[in-house]
Structure formats: structure tokens, C-alpha cells
Design a protein around this motif. Sequence first.
Motif, PDB file in Angstrom:
ATOM      1  N   VAL A 124     -16.878 -24.319 -41.426  1.00 29.18           N
ATOM      2  CA  VAL A 124     -16.227 -24.031 -40.142  1.00 29.18           C
ATOM      3  C   VAL A 124     -14.712 -23.869 -40.335  1.00 29.18           C
ATOM      4  N   VAL A 125     -14.139 -24.749 -41.146  1.00 25.42           N
ATOM      5  CA  VAL A 125     -12.696 -24.682 -41.411  1.00 25.42           C
ATOM      6  C   VAL A 125     -12.348 -23.360 -42.107  1.00 25.42           C
ATOM      7  N   ALA A 126     -13.119 -23.017 -43.135  1.00 23.61           N
ATOM      8  CA  ALA A 126     -12.863 -21.787 -43.899  1.00 23.61           C
ATOM      9  C   ALA A 126     -13.015 -20.561 -42.997  1.00 23.61           C
ATOM     10  N   LEU A 127     -14.034 -20.596 -42.168  1.00 21.23           N
ATOM     11  CA  LEU A 127     -14.311 -19.471 -41.275  1.00 21.23           C
ATOM     12  C   LEU A 127     -13.168 -19.276 -40.279  1.00 21.23           C
ATOM     13  N   GLY A 128     -12.673 -20.379 -39.730  1.00 20.30           N
ATOM     14  CA  GLY A 128     -11.550 -20.312 -38.784  1.00 20.30           C
ATOM     15  C   GLY A 128     -10.322 -19.723 -39.448  1.00 20.30           C
ATOM     16  N   TRP A 129     -10.092 -20.166 -40.678  1.00 16.39           N
ATOM     17  CA  TRP A 129      -8.929 -19.678 -41.420  1.00 16.39           C
ATOM     18  C   TRP A 129      -9.064 -18.180 -41.708  1.00 16.39           C
ATOM     19  N   LEU A 130     -10.263 -17.759 -42.086  1.00 14.06           N
ATOM     20  CA  LEU A 130     -10.498 -16.342 -42.395  1.00 14.06           C
ATOM     21  C   LEU A 130     -10.283 -15.474 -41.159  1.00 14.06           C
ATOM     22  N   ARG A 131     -10.771 -15.952 -40.015  1.00 12.71           N
ATOM     23  CA  ARG A 131     -10.621 -15.181 -38.770  1.00 12.71           C
ATOM     24  C   ARG A 131      -9.151 -15.086 -38.361  1.00 12.71           C
ATOM     25  N   GLU A 132      -8.435 -16.181 -38.566  1.00 12.74           N
ATOM     26  CA  GLU A 132      -6.997 -16.181 -38.283  1.00 12.74           C
ATOM     27  C   GLU A 132      -6.291 -15.156 -39.180  1.00 12.74           C
TER      28      GLU A 132
END
Lengths: 233, 233
Positions: A124-132
Amino acid sequence: MATSDIKLLGASPSPYVNRVQIALNLKSIKYEFLEEKLGTKSELLLKSNPIHKKMPVLIHSGKSICESLIIIQYIDEVWTSGPPILPSDPYDGALARFWAAYLDDKWFPMLWELRTAEGEEAKVVALGWLREGLMLLEDAFAKCSKGKDYFGGDSIGYLDIAFGSFLGWLKVVEKMEELEFLDGTKTPGLVGWAERFCSHEAVKGAFPETEKLLEIAKMLQAKAKAKAQAQAQ
Amino acid sequence: MATSDIKLLGASPSPYVNRVQIALNLKSIKYEFLEEKLGTKSELLLKSNPIHKKMPVLIHSGKSICESLIIIQYIDEVWTSGPPILPSDPYDGALARFWAAYLDDKWFPMLWELRTAEGEEAKVVALGWLREGLMLLEDAFAKCSKGKDYFGGDSIGYLDIAFGSFLGWLKVVEKMEELEFLDGTKTPGLVGWAERFCSHEAVKGAFPETEKLLEIAKMLQAKAKAKAQAQAQ
């Protein structure tokens, strides 16, 4: 210049190799493609890039040039009669280099890690960072393209190649994780750009179909898991 | 151009900031130096480089340019009346970029790690690797300088700045570890080059004295140790 004087060492599933293929296509340069087998390194590769032992390597008149972004700049400087790849304006050039480095050093490594992230929270953390990161790139697209079709303006440029080469793998991760990275609401500029980029004459066929990449990704993932298990024992 | 139109955000102990200072000196460009306090980040820095939040940042006519090697290229392209920094030959340019990236991505991070390496064995391995790297750079010097004074030939160029900016910290590590990295037997080319580089008009005074850097290094090391101990508890 004879085709045999320009050789590209690499394998098609590598986005870094694809970058060089696209740059050579843009400049209408014929070349000999020396296919490296995935998972092995040819003697020519080891000899041509003894420091990093990595593809791609462009061999031009017997001289080896390594590192994909360095090769693109080399191609742009040697074959000046073709369409320019690097922006001519110094500030535009600095912006293109900045975002290309961001993609190489930060964004793409994180996309890669997502596939092997252990646990739901890490994902979830990685995904949020990627979307940002994609929102930042959406902004960068507006700034660099100035309302035109590509990061490079009217034609494909340095940052288009740097980012566009990752689109095949982006689709693979989307399929594997059952999610959508580029969507018309949050990143409308990038959605349109990605479509235009992938259907460009210089790009079509430069990287393998998503299904083929998906197979390779699954194979690599299985290998990585087996290696991790062997190390844990 | 008014001096106030060119601002450099940074702190003198940073080799990355020194690079930009040297490039500006080479081009005889006057600028305003906005000193960042070590360990803190000014609001201007956070605003000017929101992605990496790192110095140096060059602010030119209100536009921010980030990442030291990108800034050097920008300076070279904007102020063309001064001596050229990037090689004009595409292959020489590719070589200079290759070795600059090697220094930034591999060699200097390892030099940094040496200071915090835990255990004798880890230190010996790192030291061997660093010395091997210097032998590669000795070869690169012969190739790039073509028998002249600098990597850039007759004058200081891109790779001179990229490598030379680390010489202050190299001396600090030599003092702290009581060893010698550059010696007349194994790296005679680099020994002569380093002397010429450090006494060049554009370089003198660009980075702090070794004693001052040594103090900073000890302070940083103490901070890192305290942090590690706090985390371990």
C-alpha cells in the motif's frame, strides 16, 4: 555508414535496450542487433562493458558506449541530420534530464519493488508513492510539452524515450496487480501521451507485447522466490 | 546579467555544491551564494527542489535547476562564451558522463560507507574495491586526457569537476583511516592531476580546508553513531 558498423548488444525485454532501439529508429539508423540471452552475459558484453557488465551497449566503429541515457545523447550528437532528441533550450534540457533521472533512480526501482513487496502494508505504501510520482510526472508533462503531443513538444524527445520505455512494464505490473496506474481522471495528459507514444512509428515493435513481458515477469518472479527460499534455508 | 539574477543554494562542505561553484568560477560568472545550514533545510530549498529537497539548487532568472551534474551542463549551455566544460566530441562526452555516473553511483557512496563500515573484514573489502576503482579511474584519465593535464584535455572539464569535487573528502578519509589512496606508483596520473586541479584558480577556495572538513566528518560520524545507538535501544 555500413550497418555492420553499428551494433546494439541487448535483449528486447529490457526497457533500457528499448530506449536505444527507439532512438536509433527515430534517427532512421540501421544497425545490427546482437541479442543477449536473458540470464546470461555474452563474452562480447563482458568485454564491451567490463565495469557494469550490463546491457545495452552500442558499438559504433569499434567503440563501446554504455548506459542507455548516455547512449541516447551520443546518438543525438552523432547523427545530427535526424530529428533532435535532446531539447535545444538549456532549461528544457535540464528539466528533461531531471525527470529522466527521477524515473531511473526512484520511480522505476519502486515499481519493480512493488512486485516483490512483502506484506499488504508495504504494498500500500509503495503503491501510494508510485501514484504520487505519476501525479508529479503529469505536472512535468504539462510543463515540458507546453500543450503539445510529447514531453519533447511536437516530436518524441529524450524524456519521452526515458519514460516511454517503461510503459510495457507498467502494463505488466497493472495486469499482475489488477490495478490501473494511468487513468483519465488523475493523469489525463499521460494517458493521451502514452497512447501517442506507443503507436508512434519509431516505437511500434520496439518492445515486446504485454503478454510476452508478462510471461517473462512471472518467470523472473518465480526465480527470485526460489533464490530467496534457498538463501533462507 | 545582474549577480542577483543568479543564486546558488548550498553549503560549502558539500562536494555537489562545490561542483557548481567551480563551474561558475570557470565561466567567470558572478552569483549570490545563499548558504544552507548543515542539518537543516531552508524554506527556499524546499520550495526550489520539492522532489529531492537537496542542495545544490541554481536559481537563474527565477527558474530552479537541480542536481549538480545537470546544473553543470546547464551552465555550460547557457554561458557559451566561457571555456567549454562538456567535451565537444560525442564519444568523449559519453566517456566523461560514464565515469561521472560511476563516481556518483558507485565510488563515492562506497568511500562514504568505508567510514561507517562495521568490522575489519567489511573495511578490507571496501578498501580493496575503492583502490580497484582508482585504478580504473587512472586508466580513464589516460584515455580522456590524451596525455594532457586534465580529464578535459588542456582545461578543466565535466569529469574533472565531477571527480575533483570529491578530493577534499578523499583527503579527509585518508586522514581518518590513516591511509593513502592516491600514490605515485599505482596512480601517478591521478596524483599529478589532483595537484593541478586543486591549485587551479577556479578551484582554489571552492571547497573548505581539509581540517575544517575533518571536523565536520567527525561531527557527522558522532551523530550517525548516536542515531544508530538510539535505534538499537
